[in-house]
Enzyme design. Structure first.
Site, short mmCIF file in Angstrom:
data_model
loop_
_atom_site.label_atom_id
_atom_site.label_comp_id
_atom_site.label_asym_id
_atom_site.label_seq_id
_atom_site.Cartn_x
_atom_site.Cartn_y
_atom_site.Cartn_z
N GLU A 48 0.77 -1.39 -0.12
CA GLU A 48 0.17 -0.06 0.06
C GLU A 48 0.64 1.19 -0.04
O GLU A 48 0.49 2.24 -0.51
CB GLU A 48 -0.86 -0.01 1.35
CG GLU A 48 -2.02 -1.34 1.37
CD GLU A 48 -2.82 -0.92 0.19
OE1 GLU A 48 -3.40 0.03 -0.40
OE2 GLU A 48 -3.53 -2.03 -0.36
N SER B 140 -50.96 -25.21 41.99
CA SER B 140 -50.37 -25.54 43.16
C SER B 140 -49.21 -25.08 43.64
O SER B 140 -49.12 -24.81 44.99
CB SER B 140 -50.35 -26.99 43.69
OG SER B 140 -51.68 -27.40 43.38
#
Length: 854
Positions: free
Chosen positions: A86, A497
């Site tokens: 680059e 219950s």
């Protein structure tokens, strides 16, 4: 001389004009230039990560995958590859490379085309942070000016570090650290030269040079990078050749999830978005540590899934998902009703059997078909290729060819409906046909595959530390991929219950004791308005007449619960229940409340039971222990209210909390909390004398296998068995398990014995219920983790006394045989009358409402 003079003047003029033009151009675009000062305090967008309490990754949230690295954490070979490709003169120029500009201009003049870029790494950084990729001269000019500013502000190493962490490298990977994870599933320092060169080649075109979507273009670009590295002297000829010839090894890797807890992860995500907003939560790099330990979470998930499969297998086999070839005359398409109901099957992934007839598929065709089918937890799609007498060959997704033996499929009698099952199979062909698309699963990593199906009902499991409300495990369903609905926190279901301990607590606060005698007899209440009678019944319909409250609670006597709420008062009981954190609108104001008509989520019910477990305090559930920044700084710390100054849980967290924790509010007397907890131990251990034929079991007797007498629990079953519950707890944990269909119309049903399995492999026969459907899952979880939680005896509070009473009447007793026992009482409420051992007259018990045995 004149010529030289004019030449110098011309050069000077042109130079001044050029400088003036640049200055003028700078002031022209200056208003549009962003401030590069922000780079000094730049914060890269980093996804949020969620961890268990022991530091294992649960999930990651955020559009961008980014793992920021400092320059010294990035291998020098990768830095060399980037620089060579680059910007080889990066450390020599001032942000703009005159040589690179001249070279690009020369190519433009000679060819008339822009074939070579002149952007330096600094200019690319400027574009990545502040500009777009628009191909325009003005963008390039702005890029150059910003690059000059950056070079003034930052050092070369700082610029390079930002650049390597900012790069867009495809597959939502930003920065080289994330790229290594996404493409290779490894850290940067673990990459080969070929893999480094592949990543270094991506900035030029992350989509067109992607090694996953375009491997050939990626290889060509990789070789360009390697050539540049060789030319710059960064690698040897031998290294170049090895990397040049290397195969493509990239494939898509997700975040390395160490613990699968998607329901918990989604809870954290919602909480973080509420606290910080979506943008900040997803990009701020937060590391969120939960209160959940990985081993507890995994054990809960395994227990829940195995329990659902056990339910499903005892109810029968619903048939294959699809049939790819073979006899199609009697095949009705998709027979797995759970798949249809859940909407799991995508028609686009289904085969069209009619197009193939009896022609078997090839292994390649089967593998391709299976690759398009989903995977849910331990369930894997498979296709049957051969059926023998008592075995079948199948191909499992992934291409593995296995044989299912008889013990892997002998459970699969036909499913008829929730209450009926067909005859047990005698041979493999009674179950499977070549061409069937089926599900298989393993019960452990070492076990063989067995025939399976997606369970019909759903389930949830929650475990909480009762002393501060920290969640220890939470599972909201069989599979988050199948359904994101979190039943642990979102599903309000009738509790049956499991409501009774709260009804009994209200009665004890109203003056009742565990030795109080109540009438266990049928109730009939005429309603003149509706012209009908309400007849609450016990389940099973067995009535014992006069019975002590401890025994009635442990055996879950419905009519006793109704009589208690009548005595205490419906409104008074409903208001009392709000102390446990239950919302007023969720508590019905009628006598059905005593039988569990209220609807709570598993988490809400767990919080309510925690009041009994911790001695009477209401704690707030929480699941986030601390939030850290990307760099490990603690941003927020949980500071939950605690129940005791010296409890073990606070010691566990002492490194987290640097300030005194708030005190949880007391909502129930410690005496009542103790009596309910002690009474609920009888749910598991029962009472009486088995040797003298007076022994009895509570509804949770299966939990005796834990061999721990310091655990309390309560089963719960709703009308028509649509919901099954079990809540069990000790001094250091409360765990709730719920099982039921998401569709409220579906009941859990009942089962008959499968003669292929016998009682050893199918221990549950008859109606589904809290004790048979939810408790086994709870038990499986606790067997795996109970050693990690405190199960000390419930501490005896002041003003609670123990006296010997008569087993039958609840009165004081002087005998020490099997007809008497010790019972706890709040001081002053113990009986004062001794039982008359000479009284042999029948014990007729009359209620205030004259409903004895109606």
């Amino acid at each position: 001389m004149k010529f030289i003079k004019y030449l110098l003047i011309t050069i000077a003029t042109m130079t001044l004009l050029a400088v003036g033009s640049v200055v003028a151009l700078y002031y022209y675009v200056k208003p549009e230039l962003p401030s590069v000062e922000t780079l000094r305090d730049v914060r890269l967008q980093v996804p949020m990560q969620v961890f268990t309490a022991d530091g294992k990754l649960i999930s990651q949230f955020g559009e961008q995958r980014r793992t920021p690295k400092t320059l010294d954490e990035i291998p020098q070979q990768l830095i060399d590859a980037i620089l060579a490709t680059e910007d080889s003169r990066f450390y020599d120029h001032f942000g703009i490379d005159p040589i690179g500009v001249a070279r690009a201009a020369s190519v433009l003049v000679t060819t008339g085309e822009i074939r070579e870029g002149a952007s330096t790494i600094t200019m690319q950084l400027a574009r990545n942070f502040f500009l777009t990729r628009e191909r325009a001269w003005m963008r390039k000019i702005k890029e150059a000016f910003i690059a000059l500013h950056i070079e003034e502000l930052l050092t070369k190493d700082e610029i390079l570090e930002l650049y390597l962490n900012k790069l867009a490298l495809g597959q939502r990977a930003y920065g080289v650290g994330a790229a290594a994870e996404v493409y290779y599933g490894r850290e940067l320092h673990e990459l080969t030269l070929a893999e480094i060169a592949t990543i270094a080649g991506l900035p030029k075109g992350p989509s067109i040079l992607n090694p996953i979507s375009n491997p050939q273009a990626s290889v060509e670009r990789r070789r360009v990078v390697l050539r540049r590295m060789l030319d710059e002297g960064f690698i040897t000829q031998e290294e170049y050749q090895v990397a040049f010839d290397a195969p493509v090894t990239a494939r898509l890797h997700g975040a390395t999830i160490e613990v699968s807890a998607p329901y918990l992860a989604e809870m954290v995500r919602n909480e973080m978005v509420e606290r910080f907003g979506a943008d900040e939560a997803y990009t701020g790099g937060y590391r969120v540590y939960t209160t959940v330990h990985s081993e507890h979470q995994l054990a809960a998930e395994r227990a829940l899934r195995e329990n659902l499969h056990a339910y499903d297998e005892r109810h029968g086999y619903r048939g294959p998902v699809n049939r790819l070839w073979g006899d199609l005359r009697n095949f009705e398409g998709v027979r797995d009703t759970s798949d249809v109901r859940s909407g799991l099957l995508n028609p686009d992934t289904m085969a069209i059997p009619e197009a193939r007839g009896n022609q078997p598929w090839t292994s390649a065709e089967i593998s391709e078909y299976l690759s398009r089918q989903p995977v849910y937890g331990p369930l894997r799609p498979a296709v049957v290729t051969r059926v023998g007498e008592r075995e079948a060959d199948v191909i499992v997704r992934g291409g593995q060819q296995v044989t299912l033996n008889w013990s892997a499929m002998d459970w699969a009698r036909p499913y008829i409906d929730e209450r009926n099952q067909g005859a047990p199979p005698q041979r493999a062909s009674d179950i499977l046909t070549a061409g069937d698309h089926i599900w298989v699963r393993r019960e452990s990593d070492e076990s063989d595959f067995k025939l399976a199906q997606i369970p019909g009902p759903s389930s949830a499991m929650v475990t909480m530390h009762p002393h501060n409300g920290a969640l220890a495990a939470v599972v909201g369903g069989y599979s988050f991929q199948m359904s994101q609905y979190n039943r642990a926190t979102q599903a309000k279901r009738q509790v049956g219950s499991t409501i009774k301990p709260f009804i009994y607590a209200a009665a004890i606060e109203d003056g009742y004791t565990l030795a109080t005698i109540m009438n266990d007899a049928p109730i009939t209440q005429w309603n003149p308005g509706s012209g009908s009678a309400w007849r609450p019944r016990n389940s099973p319909e067995v009535y014992d007449g006069p019975i002590r409250l401890r025994k009635a609670l442990a055996r879950s006597k419905n009519v006793v619960s109704v009589r208690l709420i009548r005595s205490v008062g419906v409104d008074k009981t409903a208001e009392f229940m709000q102390r446990f954190g239950f919302a007023e609108q969720d508590i019905p104001r009628n006598e059905s409340l005593s039988l569990g008509s209220a609807s709570f989520t598993p988490l809400e019910l767990t919080r309510g039971f925690a009041v009994f477990a911790n001695g009477g305090y209401l704690v707030d559930p929480h699941f986030i222990a601390r939030i850290e920044s990307l760099h490990g700084d603690v941003i927020e710390m949980a500071s939950p209210a605690y129940t005791c100054a010296d409890c073990r849980l606070q010691e566990l967290y002492e490194d987290w909390w640097e300030h005194e924790l708030p005190q949880a509010p007391r909502v129930l007397s410690e005496q009542t909390a103790f009596l309910i907890s002690d009474g609920l131990t009888s749910t598991i251990w029962g009472g009486g004398s088995w040797a003298n034929q007076t022994g009895w079991n509570g509804t949770g007797w299966r939990a005796q296998s834990l061999r721990n007498r310091n655990i309390a629990g309560k089963t719960g079953t709703t009308n028509d068995v649509k919901d099954a519950w079990f809540v069990g707890y000790g001094t250091g944990f409360v765990t709730t398990t719920w099982v039921g269909f998401d569709n409220l119309e579906n009941a859990l049903g009942s089962v008959t014995l499968n003669s292929n399995l016998g009682r050893d492999r199918q221990p549950i026969v008859g109606s589904e219920a809290g004790a048979t459907t939810a408790l086994p899952g709870w038990l499986s979880f606790m067997q795996a983790v109970i050693g990690d939680f405190s199960t000390e005896p419930f501490e005896l509070p002041p003003n609670v006394v123990s006296v010997r009473i008569d087993d039958e009447t609840g009165k004081l007793s002087n005998t020490s045989g099997y007809t008497s026992l010790f019972e706890y009482f709040v001081s002053g409420t113990e009986p004062t009358e001794f039982v008359d051992t000479q009284d042999n007259s029948p014990r007729l018990f009359e209620d205030n409402d004259d409903e004895l045995f109606q």
